[in-house]
Design a protein around this motif. Structure first.
Motif, PDB file in Angstrom:
ATOM      1  N   PRO A  55       0.795  -1.233   0.021  1.00 52.36           N
ATOM      2  CA  PRO A  55      -0.174  -0.010   0.057  1.00 52.36           C
ATOM      3  C   PRO A  55       0.778   1.254  -0.089  1.00 52.36           C
ATOM      4  O   PRO A  55       0.749   2.334  -0.786  1.00 52.36           O
ATOM      5  N   THR A  56       1.880   0.722   0.546  1.00 49.40           N
ATOM      6  CA  THR A  56       2.960   2.468   0.173  1.00 49.40           C
ATOM      7  C   THR A  56       3.672   2.731  -1.364  1.00 49.40           C
ATOM      8  O   THR A  56       4.183   1.544  -1.544  1.00 49.40           O
ATOM      9  N   LYS A  57       3.896   3.401  -1.678  1.00 50.27           N
ATOM     10  CA  LYS A  57       4.500   4.441  -2.454  1.00 50.27           C
ATOM     11  C   LYS A  57       5.293   5.384  -2.203  1.00 50.27           C
ATOM     12  O   LYS A  57       5.413   6.225  -1.478  1.00 50.27           O
ATOM     13  N   ILE A  58       6.711   5.206  -2.128  1.00 49.45           N
ATOM     14  CA  ILE A  58       7.604   6.177  -2.055  1.00 49.45           C
ATOM     15  C   ILE A  58       8.168   6.516  -2.999  1.00 49.45           C
ATOM     16  O   ILE A  58       9.356   5.206  -3.784  1.00 49.45           O
ATOM     17  N   ASP A  59       8.239   7.420  -3.326  1.00 53.55           N
ATOM     18  CA  ASP A  59       8.353   8.148  -4.758  1.00 53.55           C
ATOM     19  C   ASP A  59      10.201   9.077  -4.161  1.00 53.55           C
ATOM     20  O   ASP A  59      10.404   9.413  -5.284  1.00 53.55           O
ATOM     21  N   ASP A  60      10.661   9.193  -2.660  1.00 47.54           N
ATOM     22  CA  ASP A  60      12.078   9.488  -2.682  1.00 47.54           C
ATOM     23  C   ASP A  60      12.711   7.879  -3.078  1.00 47.54           C
ATOM     24  O   ASP A  60      12.955   7.414  -2.750  1.00 47.54           O
ATOM     25  N   LYS A  61      13.504   8.359  -4.351  1.00 49.83           N
ATOM     26  CA  LYS A  61      14.688   7.504  -5.021  1.00 49.83           C
ATOM     27  C   LYS A  61      15.454   6.720  -3.842  1.00 49.83           C
ATOM     28  O   LYS A  61      15.671   5.903  -4.027  1.00 49.83           O
ATOM     29  N   THR A  62      15.603   7.908  -3.424  1.00 50.98           N
ATOM     30  CA  THR A  62      17.107   7.390  -2.191  1.00 50.98           C
ATOM     31  C   THR A  62      16.481   7.029  -1.143  1.00 50.98           C
ATOM     32  O   THR A  62      17.320   5.260  -1.323  1.00 50.98           O
ATOM     33  N   MET A  68      15.334  -1.319  -1.127  1.00 47.37           N
ATOM     34  CA  MET A  68      15.663  -1.910  -1.548  1.00 47.37           C
ATOM     35  C   MET A  68      17.251  -2.782  -1.598  1.00 47.37           C
ATOM     36  O   MET A  68      17.327  -3.931  -0.813  1.00 47.37           O
ATOM     37  N   LYS A  69      18.319  -2.380  -0.730  1.00 48.79           N
ATOM     38  CA  LYS A  69      19.922  -2.362  -0.458  1.00 48.79           C
ATOM     39  C   LYS A  69      19.388  -3.161   0.725  1.00 48.79           C
ATOM     40  O   LYS A  69      19.230  -4.680   1.284  1.00 48.79           O
ATOM     41  N   GLY A  70      18.166  -2.749   1.814  1.00 43.66           N
ATOM     42  CA  GLY A  70      17.696  -3.826   2.892  1.00 43.66           C
ATOM     43  C   GLY A  70      17.148  -4.782   2.516  1.00 43.66           C
ATOM     44  O   GLY A  70      17.526  -6.492   3.126  1.00 43.66           O
ATOM     45  N   TRP A 115       9.404 -14.897   8.886  1.00 41.29           N
ATOM     46  CA  TRP A 115      11.156 -14.475   8.532  1.00 41.29           C
ATOM     47  C   TRP A 115      10.571 -13.223   6.961  1.00 41.29           C
ATOM     48  O   TRP A 115      11.316 -13.205   7.054  1.00 41.29           O
ATOM     49  N   VAL A 116       9.679 -13.342   6.474  1.00 40.70           N
ATOM     50  CA  VAL A 116       9.611 -12.726   5.874  1.00 40.70           C
ATOM     51  C   VAL A 116       8.460 -11.224   6.224  1.00 40.70           C
ATOM     52  O   VAL A 116       9.128  -9.852   6.108  1.00 40.70           O
ATOM     53  N   LYS A 117       8.627 -11.303   7.696  1.00 36.76           N
ATOM     54  CA  LYS A 117       7.994  -9.434   7.660  1.00 36.76           C
ATOM     55  C   LYS A 117       9.835  -8.533   8.606  1.00 36.76           C
ATOM     56  O   LYS A 117       9.765  -7.670   9.681  1.00 36.76           O
ATOM     57  N   THR A 118      10.616  -9.991   8.610  1.00 39.22           N
ATOM     58  CA  THR A 118      11.824  -9.029   8.591  1.00 39.22           C
ATOM     59  C   THR A 118      12.773  -7.937   7.432  1.00 39.22           C
ATOM     60  O   THR A 118      13.628  -7.191   7.463  1.00 39.22           O
ATOM     61  N   ASP A 119      11.780  -8.144   6.458  1.00 45.12           N
ATOM     62  CA  ASP A 119      12.258  -7.342   5.245  1.00 45.12           C
ATOM     63  C   ASP A 119      11.749  -6.010   5.303  1.00 45.12           C
ATOM     64  O   ASP A 119      10.479  -5.293   5.993  1.00 45.12           O
ATOM     65  N   PRO A 120      12.687  -5.396   5.366  1.00 52.51           N
ATOM     66  CA  PRO A 120      12.584  -3.822   5.750  1.00 52.51           C
ATOM     67  C   PRO A 120      11.545  -3.434   3.907  1.00 52.51           C
ATOM     68  O   PRO A 120      10.890  -2.336   4.693  1.00 52.51           O
ATOM     69  N   ALA A 121      11.418  -3.692   3.277  1.00 50.50           N
ATOM     70  CA  ALA A 121      10.429  -3.161   2.579  1.00 50.50           C
ATOM     71  C   ALA A 121       9.483  -3.531   2.508  1.00 50.50           C
ATOM     72  O   ALA A 121       8.321  -3.175   2.299  1.00 50.50           O
ATOM     73  N   VAL A 122       8.877  -4.706   3.080  1.00 47.80           N
ATOM     74  CA  VAL A 122       7.815  -4.997   4.026  1.00 47.80           C
ATOM     75  C   VAL A 122       7.588  -4.548   4.879  1.00 47.80           C
ATOM     76  O   VAL A 122       6.474  -3.838   4.943  1.00 47.80           O
ATOM     77  N   GLN A 123       8.181  -4.342   6.028  1.00 45.86           N
ATOM     78  CA  GLN A 123       8.298  -3.781   6.865  1.00 45.86           C
ATOM     79  C   GLN A 123       7.604  -2.071   6.504  1.00 45.86           C
ATOM     80  O   GLN A 123       7.043  -1.418   7.181  1.00 45.86           O
ATOM     81  N   ALA A 124       8.009  -1.409   5.639  1.00 49.18           N
ATOM     82  CA  ALA A 124       7.708   0.130   5.150  1.00 49.18           C
ATOM     83  C   ALA A 124       6.396   0.156   4.047  1.00 49.18           C
ATOM     84  O   ALA A 124       5.873   0.709   4.485  1.00 49.18           O
ATOM     85  N   GLY A 125       5.996  -1.463   4.340  1.00 45.21           N
ATOM     86  CA  GLY A 125       4.848  -1.289   2.687  1.00 45.21           C
ATOM     87  C   GLY A 125       5.016  -1.262   2.179  1.00 45.21           C
ATOM     88  O   GLY A 125       3.605  -1.395   1.398  1.00 45.21           O
ATOM     89  N   VAL A 126       6.096  -1.221   0.903  1.00 46.60           N
ATOM     90  CA  VAL A 126       6.494  -1.292  -0.242  1.00 46.60           C
ATOM     91  C   VAL A 126       5.879  -2.900  -1.051  1.00 46.60           C
ATOM     92  O   VAL A 126       4.966  -3.038  -1.838  1.00 46.60           O
ATOM     93  N   PHE A 127       6.042  -3.939  -0.280  1.00 45.43           N
ATOM     94  CA  PHE A 127       5.475  -5.217  -0.581  1.00 45.43           C
ATOM     95  C   PHE A 127       4.618  -5.617   0.319  1.00 45.43           C
ATOM     96  O   PHE A 127       4.362  -5.512   1.938  1.00 45.43           O
ATOM     97  N   SER A 128       3.333  -6.325  -0.045  1.00 45.91           N
ATOM     98  CA  SER A 128       2.625  -7.003   0.459  1.00 45.91           C
ATOM     99  C   SER A 128       2.887  -8.220   0.890  1.00 45.91           C
ATOM    100  O   SER A 128       3.911  -8.398  -0.299  1.00 45.91           O
ATOM    101  N   TYR A 129       2.589  -9.464   0.970  1.00 45.45           N
ATOM    102  CA  TYR A 129       2.667 -10.949   0.928  1.00 45.45           C
ATOM    103  C   TYR A 129       1.542 -11.584   0.967  1.00 45.45           C
ATOM    104  O   TYR A 129       0.522 -11.029   1.872  1.00 45.45           O
ATOM    105  N   GLU A 130       1.400 -13.426   0.242  1.00 50.44           N
ATOM    106  CA  GLU A 130       0.880 -14.500   0.270  1.00 50.44           C
ATOM    107  C   GLU A 130       1.271 -15.440   0.116  1.00 50.44           C
ATOM    108  O   GLU A 130       2.390 -15.190   0.208  1.00 50.44           O
ATOM    109  N   ILE A 131       0.877 -15.461   1.211  1.00 49.92           N
ATOM    110  CA  ILE A 131       1.306 -17.159   1.705  1.00 49.92           C
ATOM    111  C   ILE A 131       0.917 -18.578   1.457  1.00 49.92           C
ATOM    112  O   ILE A 131       0.010 -19.278   1.662  1.00 49.92           O
ATOM    113  N   PHE A 132       1.399 -19.678   1.407  1.00 52.56           N
ATOM    114  CA  PHE A 132       1.059 -20.888   0.784  1.00 52.56           C
ATOM    115  C   PHE A 132       2.327 -21.930   0.777  1.00 52.56           C
ATOM    116  O   PHE A 132       3.319 -21.745   0.350  1.00 52.56           O
ATOM    117  N   PRO A 133       1.284 -22.799   1.456  1.00 51.96           N
ATOM    118  CA  PRO A 133       2.097 -24.200   1.266  1.00 51.96           C
ATOM    119  C   PRO A 133       2.837 -24.891   0.639  1.00 51.96           C
ATOM    120  O   PRO A 133       1.880 -24.123  -0.895  1.00 51.96           O
TER     121      PRO A 133
END
Length: 155
Positions: A55-62, A68-70, A115-133
């Motif tokens: 849900p989060t859109k980040i326009d600041d390229k830095t 993304m580095k994280g 484990w996926v919640k340790t991702d900085p981009a997930v924490q920031a809301g840039v990515f969401s996720y779905e989980i499948f066995p």
């Protein structure tokens, strides 16, 4: 070589022939199967996490570059810990809005979510996720060793 299989395809008056050699069946390696957690079929459960646009859109390229580095650093950390066995982005947009995927070396959806919640981009809301066995080859984690042998650069 035991047999030779010939497959012929005819497409619009063009014929393609492919020959495939079947190799001798390798000797079963019980020690390796046990180490990898393989069942009698050489398979085991994993969890796939499909990353989607969050849900989060980040326009600041830095700031986005830092996230993304994280994100990549976190993937490397999880891979080094043996928790993630496959990770990568999709190369095209798709109707599900999937951006990338992880295959986690666990059968627990709850553990994969931790484990996926340790991702900085997930924490920031840039990515969401779905989980499948998922059920796949127990040898899947072995590919990472060989990947390091063929990669000239690491992002």
């Amino acid at each position: 070589m035991k047999t030779k299989i010939i497959l012929t395809l005819s497409l619009f008056a063009t014929t393609f022939s492919f020959a495939q050699k079947t190799a001798e069946k390798p000797t079963f390696n019980q020690k390796l199967a046990t180490e990898l957690g393989a069942d009698k079929y050489g398979m085991k459960p994993y969890v796939i996490v499909m990353l989607t646009t969050g849900p989060t859109k980040i326009d600041d390229k830095t700031k986005m570059g830092e996230l993304m580095k994280g994100h990549l650093g976190n993937i490397g950390k999880l891979a080094n810990e043996g928790k993630i066995v496959v990770a990568g982005p999709f190369l095209e947009q798709n109707k599900e809005n999937y951006r990338g995927m992880f295959i986690f070396n666990t059968k627990s959806k709850e553990e994969a979510e931790q484990w996926v919640k340790t991702d900085p981009a997930v924490q920031a809301g840039v990515f969401s996720y779905e989980i499948f066995p998922w059920y796949g080859s127990a040898a899947l984690p072995m590919y990472l060793k060989h990947h390091a042998e063929i990669a000239q650069e690491n992002p």
